[in-house]
Design a protein around this motif. Structure first.
Motif, PDB file in Angstrom:
ATOM      1  N   ALA A   1      37.904   6.048  11.069  1.00 40.58           N
ATOM      2  CA  ALA A   1      38.388   6.960  10.031  1.00 40.58           C
ATOM      3  C   ALA A   1      37.313   8.008   9.777  1.00 40.58           C
ATOM      4  CB  ALA A   1      38.707   6.178   8.767  1.00 40.58           C
ATOM      5  N   THR A   2      37.675   9.262   9.938  1.00 37.94           N
ATOM      6  CA  THR A   2      36.682  10.334   9.835  1.00 37.94           C
ATOM      7  C   THR A   2      36.979  11.336   8.721  1.00 37.94           C
ATOM      8  OG1 THR A   2      37.864  11.625  11.495  1.00 37.94           O
ATOM      9  CG2 THR A   2      36.092  10.183  12.287  1.00 37.94           C
ATOM     10  N   GLY A   3      37.983  11.079   7.897  1.00 38.37           N
ATOM     11  CA  GLY A   3      38.314  11.990   6.803  1.00 38.37           C
ATOM     12  C   GLY A   3      37.176  12.170   5.819  1.00 38.37           C
ATOM     13  N   TRP A   4      36.308  11.181   5.726  1.00 36.39           N
ATOM     14  CA  TRP A   4      35.162  11.251   4.811  1.00 36.39           C
ATOM     15  C   TRP A   4      34.241  12.417   5.157  1.00 36.39           C
ATOM     16  CZ3 TRP A   4      30.218  10.819   6.725  1.00 36.39           C
ATOM     17  CH2 TRP A   4      30.097  10.300   8.024  1.00 36.39           C
ATOM     18  N   LYS A   5      34.197  12.816   6.428  1.00 36.31           N
ATOM     19  CA  LYS A   5      33.287  13.887   6.845  1.00 36.31           C
ATOM     20  C   LYS A   5      33.630  15.209   6.175  1.00 36.31           C
ATOM     21  CE  LYS A   5      32.165  11.766  11.264  1.00 36.31           C
ATOM     22  NZ  LYS A   5      32.185  11.890  12.732  1.00 36.31           N
ATOM     23  N   ARG A   6      34.927  15.434   5.932  1.00 27.75           N
ATOM     24  CA  ARG A   6      35.360  16.652   5.240  1.00 27.75           C
ATOM     25  C   ARG A   6      34.742  16.703   3.843  1.00 27.75           C
ATOM     26  NH1 ARG A   6      41.276  16.270   4.614  1.00 27.75           N
ATOM     27  NH2 ARG A   6      40.759  15.112   2.750  1.00 27.75           N
ATOM     28  N   TYR A   7      34.738  15.573   3.138  1.00 26.26           N
ATOM     29  CA  TYR A   7      34.170  15.516   1.794  1.00 26.26           C
ATOM     30  C   TYR A   7      32.642  15.568   1.831  1.00 26.26           C
ATOM     31  CZ  TYR A   7      38.875  13.852   0.884  1.00 26.26           C
ATOM     32  OH  TYR A   7      40.231  13.728   0.828  1.00 26.26           O
ATOM     33  N   ALA A   8      32.056  14.996   2.868  1.00 25.68           N
ATOM     34  CA  ALA A   8      30.594  14.983   2.979  1.00 25.68           C
ATOM     35  C   ALA A   8      30.034  16.397   3.115  1.00 25.68           C
ATOM     36  CB  ALA A   8      30.161  14.124   4.163  1.00 25.68           C
ATOM     37  N   ASN A   9      30.832  17.307   3.656  1.00 20.16           N
ATOM     38  CA  ASN A   9      30.395  18.690   3.801  1.00 20.16           C
ATOM     39  C   ASN A   9      30.532  19.491   2.514  1.00 20.16           C
ATOM     40  OD1 ASN A   9      29.566  18.541   6.499  1.00 20.16           O
ATOM     41  ND2 ASN A   9      31.671  18.754   7.214  1.00 20.16           N
ATOM     42  N   MET A  10      31.092  18.876   1.476  1.00 18.39           N
ATOM     43  CA  MET A  10      31.239  19.538   0.176  1.00 18.39           C
ATOM     44  C   MET A  10      30.082  19.129  -0.730  1.00 18.39           C
ATOM     45  SD  MET A  10      35.188  18.748  -0.780  1.00 18.39           S
ATOM     46  CE  MET A  10      36.557  19.177   0.261  1.00 18.39           C
ATOM     47  N   SER A  11      29.771  19.988  -1.676  1.00 22.61           N
ATOM     48  CA  SER A  11      28.803  19.609  -2.712  1.00 22.61           C
ATOM     49  C   SER A  11      29.495  18.629  -3.660  1.00 22.61           C
ATOM     50  CB  SER A  11      28.332  20.836  -3.483  1.00 22.61           C
ATOM     51  OG  SER A  11      29.403  21.361  -4.256  1.00 22.61           O
ATOM     52  N   VAL A  12      28.729  17.961  -4.499  1.00 22.35           N
ATOM     53  CA  VAL A  12      29.313  17.049  -5.486  1.00 22.35           C
ATOM     54  C   VAL A  12      30.261  17.824  -6.403  1.00 22.35           C
ATOM     55  CG1 VAL A  12      28.801  15.523  -7.433  1.00 22.35           C
ATOM     56  CG2 VAL A  12      27.391  15.430  -5.373  1.00 22.35           C
ATOM     57  N   GLU A  13      29.896  19.033  -6.778  1.00 22.99           N
ATOM     58  CA  GLU A  13      30.751  19.861  -7.629  1.00 22.99           C
ATOM     59  C   GLU A  13      32.068  20.177  -6.936  1.00 22.99           C
ATOM     60  OE1 GLU A  13      27.523  20.567  -6.960  1.00 22.99           O
ATOM     61  OE2 GLU A  13      26.577  20.289  -8.902  1.00 22.99           O
ATOM     62  N   GLU A  14      32.008  20.521  -5.647  1.00 22.84           N
ATOM     63  CA  GLU A  14      33.231  20.820  -4.888  1.00 22.84           C
ATOM     64  C   GLU A  14      34.112  19.575  -4.754  1.00 22.84           C
ATOM     65  OE1 GLU A  14      31.777  24.360  -1.875  1.00 22.84           O
ATOM     66  OE2 GLU A  14      31.165  22.291  -1.449  1.00 22.84           O
ATOM     67  N   ARG A  15      33.497  18.419  -4.554  1.00 23.12           N
ATOM     68  CA  ARG A  15      34.271  17.170  -4.483  1.00 23.12           C
ATOM     69  C   ARG A  15      34.985  16.915  -5.797  1.00 23.12           C
ATOM     70  NH1 ARG A  15      29.508  13.407  -2.418  1.00 23.12           N
ATOM     71  NH2 ARG A  15      28.756  14.846  -0.862  1.00 23.12           N
ATOM     72  N   TYR A  16      34.291  17.144  -6.896  1.00 28.25           N
ATOM     73  CA  TYR A  16      34.882  16.930  -8.214  1.00 28.25           C
ATOM     74  C   TYR A  16      36.086  17.860  -8.408  1.00 28.25           C
ATOM     75  CZ  TYR A  16      35.453  16.595 -13.233  1.00 28.25           C
ATOM     76  OH  TYR A  16      35.988  16.410 -14.490  1.00 28.25           O
ATOM     77  N   LYS A  17      35.913  19.129  -8.073  1.00 32.96           N
ATOM     78  CA  LYS A  17      37.021  20.100  -8.208  1.00 32.96           C
ATOM     79  C   LYS A  17      38.186  19.717  -7.308  1.00 32.96           C
ATOM     80  CE  LYS A  17      34.092  23.939  -9.574  1.00 32.96           C
ATOM     81  NZ  LYS A  17      33.452  25.176  -9.144  1.00 32.96           N
ATOM     82  N   TYR A  18      37.893  19.319  -6.089  1.00 33.57           N
ATOM     83  CA  TYR A  18      38.949  18.937  -5.152  1.00 33.57           C
ATOM     84  C   TYR A  18      39.719  17.730  -5.690  1.00 33.57           C
ATOM     85  CZ  TYR A  18      41.288  17.231  -0.985  1.00 33.57           C
ATOM     86  OH  TYR A  18      42.243  16.797  -0.111  1.00 33.57           O
ATOM     87  N   LYS A  19      39.010  16.748  -6.170  1.00 34.26           N
ATOM     88  CA  LYS A  19      39.622  15.511  -6.650  1.00 34.26           C
ATOM     89  C   LYS A  19      40.457  15.746  -7.900  1.00 34.26           C
ATOM     90  CE  LYS A  19      38.268  10.838  -7.938  1.00 34.26           C
ATOM     91  NZ  LYS A  19      38.618  10.808  -9.346  1.00 34.26           N
ATOM     92  N   ASN A  20      40.082  16.699  -8.716  1.00 29.65           N
ATOM     93  CA  ASN A  20      40.761  16.924  -9.985  1.00 29.65           C
ATOM     94  C   ASN A  20      41.748  18.084  -9.953  1.00 29.65           C
ATOM     95  OD1 ASN A  20      39.610  14.852 -11.789  1.00 29.65           O
ATOM     96  ND2 ASN A  20      37.716  15.784 -11.068  1.00 29.65           N
ATOM     97  N   ASN A  21      42.107  18.535  -8.788  1.00 28.00           N
ATOM     98  CA  ASN A  21      43.147  19.593  -8.660  1.00 28.00           C
ATOM     99  C   ASN A  21      44.437  19.006  -8.201  1.00 28.00           C
ATOM    100  OD1 ASN A  21      41.698  21.740  -9.578  1.00 28.00           O
ATOM    101  ND2 ASN A  21      40.876  22.235  -7.585  1.00 28.00           N
TER     102      ASN A  21
END
Length: 157
Positions: A137-157
């Motif tokens: 499973a490699t979907g995690w790599k997409r999130y790893a390339n984001m900053s913590v702030e970007e992950r938060y925004k992505y998760k909460n949209n």
């Protein structure tokens, strides 16, 4: 297995007997609530699922539940990190620490904004997701390339 679950010696035995992630087809679930932080139901530990109760372990053994699927996604993620539990856990801790540094601004960021957890939560209810993950499973790599702030925004949209 006693009702109280796995003790330290049992955990060491799991590490000692661990096989490479690609050599694990199905992870057995064992009760070991002592090792789980309150609020967490299960964790993947070197090819074994440790649950918070005997009944949870029994429900995962022999059938694929959403919770077991979540943990099996971690197995496939370990395959995608060089087929190594040690590399998987090293990266997991790295991302956990990144989130932990933002804990005041984003509560639970260490866990919820961890790229490995984000992929596992996104797909845990899709019981066929792992069928397409032949090389891990490699979907995690997409999130790893984001900053913590970007992950938060992505998760909460």
């Amino acid at each position: 297995m006693k009702q109280h679950g796995i003790r330290l010696f049992g955990l060491l035995r799991l590490v000692w007997r661990a096989r490479r992630p690609s050599q694990v087809n199905d992870m057995p679930a064992l009760p070991g609530g002592f090792w789980l932080k309150r609020g967490y139901d299960a964790l993947t530990f070197f090819g074994t699922i440790i649950t918070d109760s005997v009944s949870e372990a029994e429900s995962m053994n022999g059938r694929l539940t959403a919770m077991k699927n979540h943990e099996m996604i971690h197995l496939k993620q370990a395959m995608s990190t060089g087929d190594s539990w040690w590399r998987f856990y090293r990266l997991y801790l790295r991302y956990w620490f990144q989130g932990w540094l933002h804990r005041k601004r984003y509560p639970s960021a260490a866990y919820r904004l961890n790229p490995f957890e984000m992929e596992a939560y996104e797909h845990m209810h899709d019981l066929h997701y792992l069928d397409s993950c032949t090389d891990g499973a490699t979907g995690w790599k997409r999130y790893a390339n984001m900053s913590v702030e970007e992950r938060y925004k992505y998760k909460n949209n």
